[in-house]
Design an enzyme around this catalytic site. Structure first.
Site, mmCIF file in Angstrom:
data_model
loop_
_atom_site.group_PDB
_atom_site.id
_atom_site.type_symbol
_atom_site.label_atom_id
_atom_site.label_comp_id
_atom_site.label_asym_id
_atom_site.label_seq_id
_atom_site.Cartn_x
_atom_site.Cartn_y
_atom_site.Cartn_z
ATOM 1 N N SER A 43 5.352 -18.783 41.428
ATOM 2 C CA SER A 43 4.362 -17.373 40.353
ATOM 3 C C SER A 43 3.153 -18.047 39.875
ATOM 4 C CB SER A 43 5.100 -16.905 39.421
ATOM 5 O OG SER A 43 6.782 -16.548 39.364
HETATM 6 N N1 SAM Z 1 10.202 -18.036 39.084
HETATM 7 C C1 SAM Z 1 10.422 -18.843 40.232
HETATM 8 C C2 SAM Z 1 9.117 -19.995 40.815
HETATM 9 O O1 SAM Z 1 9.073 -20.984 40.014
HETATM 10 O O2 SAM Z 1 9.244 -20.765 41.788
HETATM 11 C C3 SAM Z 1 9.600 -17.994 41.607
HETATM 12 C C4 SAM Z 1 10.536 -16.963 41.707
HETATM 13 S S1 SAM Z 1 10.431 -15.945 43.066
HETATM 14 C C5 SAM Z 1 8.510 -14.428 42.937
HETATM 15 C C6 SAM Z 1 11.457 -14.912 42.817
HETATM 16 C C7 SAM Z 1 12.781 -15.948 43.582
HETATM 17 O O3 SAM Z 1 13.963 -14.136 43.355
HETATM 18 C C8 SAM Z 1 12.755 -15.815 44.841
HETATM 19 O O4 SAM Z 1 13.497 -16.968 45.746
HETATM 20 C C9 SAM Z 1 13.850 -14.972 45.952
HETATM 21 O O5 SAM Z 1 14.938 -15.200 46.965
HETATM 22 C C10 SAM Z 1 14.688 -15.078 44.230
HETATM 23 N N2 SAM Z 1 15.970 -13.359 44.331
HETATM 24 C C11 SAM Z 1 15.780 -12.298 44.608
HETATM 25 N N3 SAM Z 1 16.719 -11.499 44.364
HETATM 26 C C12 SAM Z 1 17.322 -12.168 44.252
HETATM 27 C C13 SAM Z 1 18.516 -12.093 43.114
HETATM 28 N N4 SAM Z 1 19.351 -10.973 43.670
HETATM 29 N N5 SAM Z 1 19.420 -13.620 42.420
HETATM 30 C C14 SAM Z 1 18.526 -14.645 42.666
HETATM 31 N N6 SAM Z 1 17.559 -15.112 43.584
HETATM 32 C C15 SAM Z 1 17.107 -13.905 43.856
#
Ligand code: SAM
Length: 217
Positions: free
Chosen positions: A64
């Site tokens: 993000s």
């Molecule tokens: N906070 C992270 C960083 O600093 O890099 C960025 C996160 S990214 C925007 C969102 C993440 O949520 C992705 O890696 C995606 O695979 C994960 N995601 C989506 N649905 C999910 C779920 N049901 N459970 C766990 N992770 C999930």
């Protein structure tokens, strides 16, 4: 020498993107000044790691924008004693910020590949107050509840009810909710009498939260 370049870029990121937009929480600012964000992306992207936008981390996912990480974290109001649940480990960058600011972090990521990489980075940096789980984070982590703070870094169509159940009294949940293209960032506080207080923070755009209480695959 190369490290100095990133320290300068990091200081500039905090001043120009985060403090300038009104984030004042001293502990959040200190954590963002300390954590080497470039180590959470591929080396080819290091020159862009402190810029004001998200970056690809593989598997169609992103790290993000620094400002949104600071904003979400500041609304969690961490003091250092909390057990925090993070959904969407991604690169592990936000996990590192949480690990600096809280007592323990429980982080869930659905991609095994991303989780493996994030854990390697966090281990190398010495963050050992983090527990990891690969799976569907929409169900939360009931065995470890209650959590004093929950942060969701992918966008849900509605607030998954397990988060409300697993939030401690007095706890804060920060989550983007909306359709697949744009969402509203909400802070939900569970008051000490158990009632919920919901505040709209700002418009935002996150990748979808995919799972039983999120979007279908
Ligand atoms: N906070 C992270 C960083 O600093 O890099 C960025 C996160 S990214 C925007 C969102 C993440 O949520 C992705 O890696 C995606 O695979 C994960 N995601 C989506 N649905 C999910 C779920 N049901 N459970 C766990 N992770 C999930």
């Amino acid at each position: 020498m190369a490290q100095d370049i990133y320290a300068i870029a990091r200081e500039r990121m905090v001043r120009e993107q985060i403090e300038a937009r009104g984030i004042k929480n001293a502990r959040v600012l200190a954590a963002m000044r300390k954590i080497p964000r470039h180590l959470f992306v591929d080396e080819a992207l290091w020159p862009q790691a402190y810029n004001d936008y998200p970056l690809p981390i593989g598997e169609g996912q992103t790290i993000s924008q620094p400002y949104i990480v600071a904003l979400m974290t500041s609304f969690l109001e961490l003091e250092g004693t909390e057990k925090v649940l993070e959904i969407g480990t991604g690169s592990g960058y936000q996990t590192a910020i949480l690990a600096e600011l809280a007592q323990r972090v429980f982080t869930i990521e659905r991609s095994k590949t991303l989780m493996k990489r994030a854990k390697t980075t966090l281990d190398r940096l010495g963050y050992f107050n983090v527990a990891y789980k690969v799976g569907d984070g929409t169900v939360g982590w009931p065995e470890m509840a209650p959590f004093q703070a929950i942060v969701v870094t992918a966008a849900a169509p509605d607030v998954p009810f397990p988060y409300i159940e697993q939030l401690d009294k007095g706890g804060r949940l920060v989550i983007p909710v909306g359709d697949r293209l744009s969402q509203m960032l909400y802070k939900i506080t569970k008051l000490t009498n158990g009632t919920l207080q919901k505040e709209s923070l700002c418009g935002c755009r996150f990748v979808p939260l995919v799972g039983a209480y999120g979007w279908p695959e």
